[in-house]
Design a protein around this motif. Structure first.
Motif, PDB file in Angstrom:
ATOM      1  N   THR A 123       3.360  10.683 -13.502  1.00 59.04           N
ATOM      2  CA  THR A 123       4.201  10.316 -12.372  1.00 59.04           C
ATOM      3  C   THR A 123       4.124   8.820 -12.092  1.00 59.04           C
ATOM      4  OG1 THR A 123       2.414  10.862 -10.860  1.00 59.04           O
ATOM      5  CG2 THR A 123       4.056  12.552 -11.222  1.00 59.04           C
ATOM      6  N   VAL A 124       5.239   8.282 -11.656  1.00 58.52           N
ATOM      7  CA  VAL A 124       5.312   6.898 -11.213  1.00 58.52           C
ATOM      8  C   VAL A 124       5.626   6.935  -9.724  1.00 58.52           C
ATOM      9  CG1 VAL A 124       6.611   4.738 -11.356  1.00 58.52           C
ATOM     10  CG2 VAL A 124       6.012   5.962 -13.441  1.00 58.52           C
ATOM     11  N   ILE A 125       4.797   6.265  -8.936  1.00 58.83           N
ATOM     12  CA  ILE A 125       4.996   6.170  -7.496  1.00 58.83           C
ATOM     13  C   ILE A 125       5.661   4.832  -7.205  1.00 58.83           C
ATOM     14  CG2 ILE A 125       3.826   6.099  -5.253  1.00 58.83           C
ATOM     15  CD1 ILE A 125       3.668   8.813  -6.772  1.00 58.83           C
TER      16      ILE A 125
ATOM     17  N   VAL B 247      -0.342  -2.983 -15.577  1.00 59.57           N
ATOM     18  CA  VAL B 247      -0.172  -4.301 -14.950  1.00 59.57           C
ATOM     19  C   VAL B 247      -0.174  -4.151 -13.429  1.00 59.57           C
ATOM     20  CG1 VAL B 247       1.396  -6.257 -14.712  1.00 59.57           C
ATOM     21  CG2 VAL B 247       1.134  -5.157 -16.923  1.00 59.57           C
ATOM     22  N   SER B 248      -0.928  -4.981 -12.746  1.00 62.57           N
ATOM     23  CA  SER B 248      -0.989  -4.951 -11.282  1.00 62.57           C
ATOM     24  C   SER B 248       0.232  -5.628 -10.672  1.00 62.57           C
ATOM     25  CB  SER B 248      -2.245  -5.676 -10.802  1.00 62.57           C
ATOM     26  OG  SER B 248      -2.213  -5.832  -9.399  1.00 62.57           O
ATOM     27  N   GLY B 249       0.695  -5.073  -9.562  1.00 66.04           N
ATOM     28  CA  GLY B 249       1.789  -5.683  -8.812  1.00 66.04           C
ATOM     29  C   GLY B 249       1.413  -7.018  -8.206  1.00 66.04           C
ATOM     30  N   VAL B 250       0.140  -7.297  -8.101  1.00 68.68           N
ATOM     31  CA  VAL B 250      -0.319  -8.599  -7.616  1.00 68.68           C
ATOM     32  C   VAL B 250       0.033  -9.681  -8.638  1.00 68.68           C
ATOM     33  CG1 VAL B 250      -2.353  -9.975  -7.036  1.00 68.68           C
ATOM     34  CG2 VAL B 250      -2.188  -7.631  -6.243  1.00 68.68           C
ATOM     35  N   LYS B 251      -0.074  -9.344  -9.919  1.00 72.36           N
ATOM     36  CA  LYS B 251       0.127 -10.328 -10.985  1.00 72.36           C
ATOM     37  C   LYS B 251       1.530 -10.360 -11.548  1.00 72.36           C
ATOM     38  CE  LYS B 251      -4.679  -9.977 -12.360  1.00 72.36           C
ATOM     39  NZ  LYS B 251      -5.631  -9.621 -13.387  1.00 72.36           N
ATOM     40  N   GLU B 252       2.249  -9.254 -11.495  1.00 63.38           N
ATOM     41  CA  GLU B 252       3.571  -9.152 -12.107  1.00 63.38           C
ATOM     42  C   GLU B 252       4.563  -8.507 -11.166  1.00 63.38           C
ATOM     43  OE1 GLU B 252       4.572 -10.099 -15.226  1.00 63.38           O
ATOM     44  OE2 GLU B 252       2.599 -10.891 -15.723  1.00 63.38           O
TER      45      GLU B 252
ATOM     46  N   ASP C  52      11.964  -5.889  -2.619  1.00 62.07           N
ATOM     47  CA  ASP C  52      11.925  -5.451  -4.009  1.00 62.07           C
ATOM     48  C   ASP C  52      11.093  -4.186  -4.169  1.00 62.07           C
ATOM     49  OD1 ASP C  52      13.381  -7.703  -4.981  1.00 62.07           O
ATOM     50  OD2 ASP C  52      11.551  -8.901  -4.861  1.00 62.07           O
ATOM     51  N   PRO C  53      11.518  -3.308  -5.083  1.00 58.98           N
ATOM     52  CA  PRO C  53      10.692  -2.134  -5.358  1.00 58.98           C
ATOM     53  C   PRO C  53       9.465  -2.515  -6.179  1.00 58.98           C
ATOM     54  CG  PRO C  53      12.600  -2.144  -6.806  1.00 58.98           C
ATOM     55  CD  PRO C  53      12.760  -3.304  -5.858  1.00 58.98           C
ATOM     56  N   THR C  54       8.421  -1.739  -6.036  1.00 61.90           N
ATOM     57  CA  THR C  54       7.237  -1.888  -6.872  1.00 61.90           C
ATOM     58  C   THR C  54       6.794  -0.498  -7.293  1.00 61.90           C
ATOM     59  OG1 THR C  54       5.088  -2.957  -7.123  1.00 61.90           O
ATOM     60  CG2 THR C  54       5.533  -1.917  -4.985  1.00 61.90           C
ATOM     61  N   TRP C  55       6.093  -0.412  -8.403  1.00 57.69           N
ATOM     62  CA  TRP C  55       5.770   0.873  -9.026  1.00 57.69           C
ATOM     63  C   TRP C  55       4.331   0.885  -9.508  1.00 57.69           C
ATOM     64  CZ3 TRP C  55      10.186   3.569  -8.489  1.00 57.69           C
ATOM     65  CH2 TRP C  55      11.380   2.859  -8.441  1.00 57.69           C
TER      66      TRP C  55
ATOM     67  N   PHE D 251      -2.643  -2.300  -5.419  1.00 58.14           N
ATOM     68  CA  PHE D 251      -1.746  -3.189  -4.686  1.00 58.14           C
ATOM     69  C   PHE D 251      -0.709  -2.413  -3.874  1.00 58.14           C
ATOM     70  CE2 PHE D 251       2.477  -5.223  -4.901  1.00 58.14           C
ATOM     71  CZ  PHE D 251       2.252  -6.312  -4.083  1.00 58.14           C
ATOM     72  N   ILE D 252      -0.189  -1.337  -4.429  1.00 60.62           N
ATOM     73  CA  ILE D 252       0.909  -0.596  -3.807  1.00 60.62           C
ATOM     74  C   ILE D 252       0.496   0.094  -2.503  1.00 60.62           C
ATOM     75  CG2 ILE D 252       0.617   1.624  -4.977  1.00 60.62           C
ATOM     76  CD1 ILE D 252       3.690   1.570  -5.461  1.00 60.62           C
ATOM     77  N   ASN D 253      -0.800   0.331  -2.308  1.00 57.89           N
ATOM     78  CA  ASN D 253      -1.266   1.022  -1.097  1.00 57.89           C
ATOM     79  C   ASN D 253      -0.823   0.336   0.182  1.00 57.89           C
ATOM     80  OD1 ASN D 253      -2.533   3.114  -2.398  1.00 57.89           O
ATOM     81  ND2 ASN D 253      -4.530   2.140  -2.406  1.00 57.89           N
ATOM     82  N   GLY D 254      -0.953  -0.978   0.241  1.00 57.93           N
ATOM     83  CA  GLY D 254      -0.552  -1.718   1.442  1.00 57.93           C
ATOM     84  C   GLY D 254       0.925  -1.571   1.738  1.00 57.93           C
ATOM     85  N   ALA D 255       1.754  -1.608   0.704  1.00 60.12           N
ATOM     86  CA  ALA D 255       3.200  -1.467   0.895  1.00 60.12           C
ATOM     87  C   ALA D 255       3.556  -0.049   1.349  1.00 60.12           C
ATOM     88  CB  ALA D 255       3.938  -1.817  -0.393  1.00 60.12           C
TER      89      ALA D 255
END
Length: 93
Positions: free
Chosen positions: A17-19, A82-87, A26-29, A52-56
């Motif tokens: 699954t992708v959350i 890849v982390s949403g913080v970096k990419e 912007d969306p993040t996954w 990273f996605i937890n805060g959003a």
């Protein structure tokens, strides 16, 4: 080994699954391995607190749960690597 577990509110084997959620405009996954059905109205998504996605998700109070099929497997793999913080992952899907 195959075993009949009867009629259950469960996902076996657990699908990939992708959350997703919005990070500003912007969306993040992220890729999630632990998703389960709690009841007819609830699901459980288990994320480590460092993601990273937890805060959003907490800020928006919304998320999407997307079951991965073979056609989007490369993008799903990238989400987990890849982390949403970096990419910026907003244009993956």
């Amino acid at each position: 080994m195959k075993k009949n577990i009867g009629s259950q509110l469960s996902l076996y084997p657990t699908p990939v699954t992708v959350i997703g959620t919005m990070n500003g405009n912007d969306p993040t996954w992220t890729l999630v391995a632990h998703v389960g059905i709690i009841g007819h109205e609830y699901v459980l998504v288990s994320l480590a607190s460092a993601h990273f996605i937890n805060g959003a998700i907490k800020k928006n109070q919304k998320l999407s749960i997307n079951i991965v099929n073979e056609s989007i497997l490369p993008q799903a793999d990238y989400c987990g690597a890849v982390s949403g913080v970096k990419e910026d992952k907003s244009n993956l899907y």
